[in-house]
Each structure stands twice: as structure tokens, then as C-alpha cells.
Design a protein around this motif. Structure first.
Motif, PDB file in Angstrom:
ATOM      1  N   LEU A   1      27.254  11.966  -7.349  1.00 15.09           N
ATOM      2  CA  LEU A   1      26.036  11.648  -8.093  1.00 15.09           C
ATOM      3  C   LEU A   1      25.314  12.926  -8.505  1.00 15.09           C
ATOM      4  O   LEU A   1      24.874  13.062  -9.649  1.00 15.09           O
ATOM      5  CB  LEU A   1      25.121  10.758  -7.257  1.00 15.09           C
ATOM      6  CG  LEU A   1      23.809  10.349  -7.909  1.00 15.09           C
ATOM      7  CD1 LEU A   1      24.069   9.591  -9.211  1.00 15.09           C
ATOM      8  CD2 LEU A   1      22.986   9.506  -6.955  1.00 15.09           C
ATOM      9  N   GLY A   2      25.218  13.883  -7.586  1.00 19.47           N
ATOM     10  CA  GLY A   2      24.588  15.157  -7.916  1.00 19.47           C
ATOM     11  C   GLY A   2      25.332  15.897  -9.005  1.00 19.47           C
ATOM     12  O   GLY A   2      24.724  16.492  -9.900  1.00 19.47           O
ATOM     13  N   TYR A   3      26.677  15.852  -8.924  1.00 19.46           N
ATOM     14  CA  TYR A   3      27.495  16.485  -9.960  1.00 19.46           C
ATOM     15  C   TYR A   3      27.162  15.889 -11.330  1.00 19.46           C
ATOM     16  O   TYR A   3      26.962  16.613 -12.304  1.00 19.46           O
ATOM     17  CB  TYR A   3      28.987  16.312  -9.660  1.00 19.46           C
ATOM     18  CG  TYR A   3      29.863  16.804 -10.785  1.00 19.46           C
ATOM     19  CD1 TYR A   3      30.296  18.119 -10.824  1.00 19.46           C
ATOM     20  CD2 TYR A   3      30.241  15.965 -11.836  1.00 19.46           C
ATOM     21  CE1 TYR A   3      31.081  18.581 -11.871  1.00 19.46           C
ATOM     22  CE2 TYR A   3      31.020  16.417 -12.878  1.00 19.46           C
ATOM     23  CZ  TYR A   3      31.435  17.725 -12.893  1.00 19.46           C
ATOM     24  OH  TYR A   3      32.198  18.178 -13.937  1.00 19.46           O
TER      25      TYR A   3
ATOM     26  N   ILE B   1      32.227  26.316 -14.916  1.00 20.85           N
ATOM     27  CA  ILE B   1      31.409  27.504 -14.648  1.00 20.85           C
ATOM     28  C   ILE B   1      29.940  27.146 -14.425  1.00 20.85           C
ATOM     29  O   ILE B   1      29.371  27.450 -13.375  1.00 20.85           O
ATOM     30  CB  ILE B   1      31.513  28.535 -15.801  1.00 20.85           C
ATOM     31  CG1 ILE B   1      32.969  28.895 -16.104  1.00 20.85           C
ATOM     32  CG2 ILE B   1      30.658  29.765 -15.513  1.00 20.85           C
ATOM     33  CD1 ILE B   1      33.711  29.567 -14.976  1.00 20.85           C
ATOM     34  N   LEU B   2      29.319  26.493 -15.404  1.00 17.64           N
ATOM     35  CA  LEU B   2      27.879  26.266 -15.312  1.00 17.64           C
ATOM     36  C   LEU B   2      27.482  25.272 -14.225  1.00 17.64           C
ATOM     37  O   LEU B   2      26.500  25.499 -13.510  1.00 17.64           O
ATOM     38  CB  LEU B   2      27.320  25.822 -16.672  1.00 17.64           C
ATOM     39  CG  LEU B   2      27.408  26.857 -17.793  1.00 17.64           C
ATOM     40  CD1 LEU B   2      26.757  26.316 -19.058  1.00 17.64           C
ATOM     41  CD2 LEU B   2      26.782  28.172 -17.378  1.00 17.64           C
ATOM     42  N   VAL B   3      28.205  24.175 -14.086  1.00 17.65           N
ATOM     43  CA  VAL B   3      27.851  23.187 -13.057  1.00 17.65           C
ATOM     44  C   VAL B   3      27.973  23.787 -11.656  1.00 17.65           C
ATOM     45  O   VAL B   3      27.021  23.698 -10.863  1.00 17.65           O
ATOM     46  CB  VAL B   3      28.658  21.878 -13.213  1.00 17.65           C
ATOM     47  CG1 VAL B   3      28.449  20.966 -12.014  1.00 17.65           C
ATOM     48  CG2 VAL B   3      28.287  21.161 -14.506  1.00 17.65           C
ATOM     49  N   PRO B   4      29.104  24.419 -11.310  1.00 20.36           N
ATOM     50  CA  PRO B   4      29.170  25.030  -9.980  1.00 20.36           C
ATOM     51  C   PRO B   4      28.113  26.120  -9.763  1.00 20.36           C
ATOM     52  O   PRO B   4      27.542  26.229  -8.671  1.00 20.36           O
ATOM     53  CB  PRO B   4      30.584  25.621  -9.917  1.00 20.36           C
ATOM     54  CG  PRO B   4      31.366  24.831 -10.904  1.00 20.36           C
ATOM     55  CD  PRO B   4      30.397  24.484 -11.994  1.00 20.36           C
TER      56      PRO B   4
ATOM     57  N   MET C   1      35.570  15.989  -8.661  1.00 16.08           N
ATOM     58  CA  MET C   1      34.254  15.960  -9.272  1.00 16.08           C
ATOM     59  C   MET C   1      33.199  15.859  -8.186  1.00 16.08           C
ATOM     60  O   MET C   1      32.924  14.794  -7.685  1.00 16.08           O
ATOM     61  CB  MET C   1      34.170  14.750 -10.208  1.00 16.08           C
ATOM     62  CG  MET C   1      32.788  14.518 -10.750  1.00 16.08           C
ATOM     63  SD  MET C   1      32.667  13.143 -11.876  1.00 16.08           S
ATOM     64  CE  MET C   1      32.410  11.810 -10.738  1.00 16.08           C
ATOM     65  N   HIS C   2      32.649  16.949  -7.781  1.00 27.70           N
ATOM     66  CA  HIS C   2      31.543  16.934  -6.836  1.00 27.70           C
ATOM     67  C   HIS C   2      30.843  18.276  -6.872  1.00 27.70           C
ATOM     68  O   HIS C   2      31.381  19.267  -7.308  1.00 27.70           O
ATOM     69  CB  HIS C   2      32.004  16.604  -5.421  1.00 27.70           C
ATOM     70  CG  HIS C   2      32.997  17.583  -4.881  1.00 27.70           C
ATOM     71  ND1 HIS C   2      32.611  18.788  -4.356  1.00 27.70           N
ATOM     72  CD2 HIS C   2      34.333  17.547  -4.802  1.00 27.70           C
ATOM     73  CE1 HIS C   2      33.677  19.444  -3.964  1.00 27.70           C
ATOM     74  NE2 HIS C   2      34.744  18.725  -4.228  1.00 27.70           N
ATOM     75  N   ALA C   3      29.637  18.249  -6.425  1.00 27.26           N
ATOM     76  CA  ALA C   3      28.868  19.483  -6.341  1.00 27.26           C
ATOM     77  C   ALA C   3      28.300  19.584  -4.931  1.00 27.26           C
ATOM     78  O   ALA C   3      27.122  19.387  -4.704  1.00 27.26           O
ATOM     79  CB  ALA C   3      27.757  19.507  -7.385  1.00 27.26           C
ATOM     80  N   SER C   4      29.172  19.824  -3.980  1.00 28.42           N
ATOM     81  CA  SER C   4      28.837  20.010  -2.570  1.00 28.42           C
ATOM     82  C   SER C   4      28.066  18.842  -1.993  1.00 28.42           C
ATOM     83  O   SER C   4      28.382  17.698  -2.242  1.00 28.42           O
ATOM     84  CB  SER C   4      28.090  21.323  -2.375  1.00 28.42           C
ATOM     85  OG  SER C   4      26.719  21.188  -2.635  1.00 28.42           O
TER      86      SER C   4
ATOM     87  N   ALA D   1      25.145  26.258 -11.103  1.00 28.46           N
ATOM     88  CA  ALA D   1      23.863  25.574 -10.889  1.00 28.46           C
ATOM     89  C   ALA D   1      23.783  25.041  -9.469  1.00 28.46           C
ATOM     90  O   ALA D   1      22.734  25.160  -8.808  1.00 28.46           O
ATOM     91  CB  ALA D   1      23.693  24.442 -11.903  1.00 28.46           C
ATOM     92  N   ALA D   2      24.875  24.470  -8.965  1.00 29.38           N
ATOM     93  CA  ALA D   2      24.894  23.953  -7.597  1.00 29.38           C
ATOM     94  C   ALA D   2      24.660  25.082  -6.595  1.00 29.38           C
ATOM     95  O   ALA D   2      23.873  24.932  -5.648  1.00 29.38           O
ATOM     96  CB  ALA D   2      26.215  23.237  -7.318  1.00 29.38           C
ATOM     97  N   VAL D   3      25.318  26.213  -6.788  1.00 28.24           N
ATOM     98  CA  VAL D   3      25.122  27.366  -5.898  1.00 28.24           C
ATOM     99  C   VAL D   3      23.669  27.831  -5.947  1.00 28.24           C
ATOM    100  O   VAL D   3      23.052  28.095  -4.911  1.00 28.24           O
ATOM    101  CB  VAL D   3      26.097  28.516  -6.247  1.00 28.24           C
ATOM    102  CG1 VAL D   3      25.700  29.819  -5.545  1.00 28.24           C
ATOM    103  CG2 VAL D   3      27.521  28.140  -5.892  1.00 28.24           C
ATOM    104  N   SER D   4      23.110  27.897  -7.127  1.00 26.96           N
ATOM    105  CA  SER D   4      21.712  28.337  -7.270  1.00 26.96           C
ATOM    106  C   SER D   4      20.753  27.383  -6.557  1.00 26.96           C
ATOM    107  O   SER D   4      19.798  27.819  -5.909  1.00 26.96           O
ATOM    108  CB  SER D   4      21.332  28.444  -8.745  1.00 26.96           C
ATOM    109  OG  SER D   4      22.048  29.490  -9.348  1.00 26.96           O
ATOM    110  N   LEU D   5      21.005  26.081  -6.680  1.00 27.02           N
ATOM    111  CA  LEU D   5      20.157  25.102  -5.999  1.00 27.02           C
ATOM    112  C   LEU D   5      20.251  25.239  -4.483  1.00 27.02           C
ATOM    113  O   LEU D   5      19.241  25.174  -3.782  1.00 27.02           O
ATOM    114  CB  LEU D   5      20.533  23.680  -6.430  1.00 27.02           C
ATOM    115  CG  LEU D   5      20.144  23.296  -7.847  1.00 27.02           C
ATOM    116  CD1 LEU D   5      20.788  21.967  -8.243  1.00 27.02           C
ATOM    117  CD2 LEU D   5      18.633  23.212  -7.984  1.00 27.02           C
TER     118      LEU D   5
END
Length: 87
Positions: free
Chosen positions: A9-11, A44-47, A1-4, A49-53
Motif C-alpha cells: 500500500l505504501g509503495y 529509482i525514485l520510489v525506493p 512491489m513494496h517499499a519496506s 523516496a522510501a529511504v528518505s522517509l
């Protein structure tokens, strides 16, 4: 569970925001097959969104942002852990 580099927390923040905007109940179950709506959001959506940010924040191409996402995961977990107790 992480978003880079956003860390755990960001995830959680990205995940909760997407859940508020697109609650799983708003999806037709067949529209996310073979995933369930909650899996679609998480996988799909969370990763995405992270890539877009990352693309926006660092002025990177999609390919560069995906590489940044992968390479910064360890940093993100160390710097931005998720503490359910808010401490």
C-alpha cells in the motif's frame, strides 16, 4: 512491489504521488537512459523516496535506512497489503 515497512500500500501511495509530481511525460527520454521514464520512477525514485522517509521518521543515516528498508519488507507486505478493490 513494496517499499519496506510501508508495504504494498505504501509503495502504491509513493508511486502515485511521484507520478503526479513528476509525470513520465515530463522527463526527456534521454535523461533517464538506459531506463525509460516509468522504469526510472519505479526503480529509482520510489525506493529513494522510501529511504528518505525512513531516514526522517527514524532519524537514521542513509545506510541504516537502506538496511531498515530491506529488513522490514516482509513486515510491510504482511501489515499493509494493497487491495485494488479497496477492501
Amino acid at each position: 512491489m513494496h517499499a519496506s515497512s510501508f508495504g504494498e500500500l505504501g509503495y502504491v501511495i509513493i508511486h502515485q504521488t511521484i507520478y503526479e509530481i513528476f509525470p513520465p511525460s515530463s522527463f526527456s527520454p534521454s535523461s533517464t537512459l538506459p531506463l525509460t521514464p516509468p522504469e526510472f520512477i519505479r526503480l529509482i525514485l520510489v525506493p529513494e523516496a522510501a529511504v528518505s522517509l525512513i531516514m526522517e521518521d527514524l532519524s537514521q543515516s542513509r545506510e541504516q535506512a537502506i538496511e531498515t528498508l530491506r529488513e522490514s519488507a516482509e513486515y510491510g507486505v504482511a501489515m499493509f497489503p494493497y487491495d485494488q478493490d479497496g477492501q
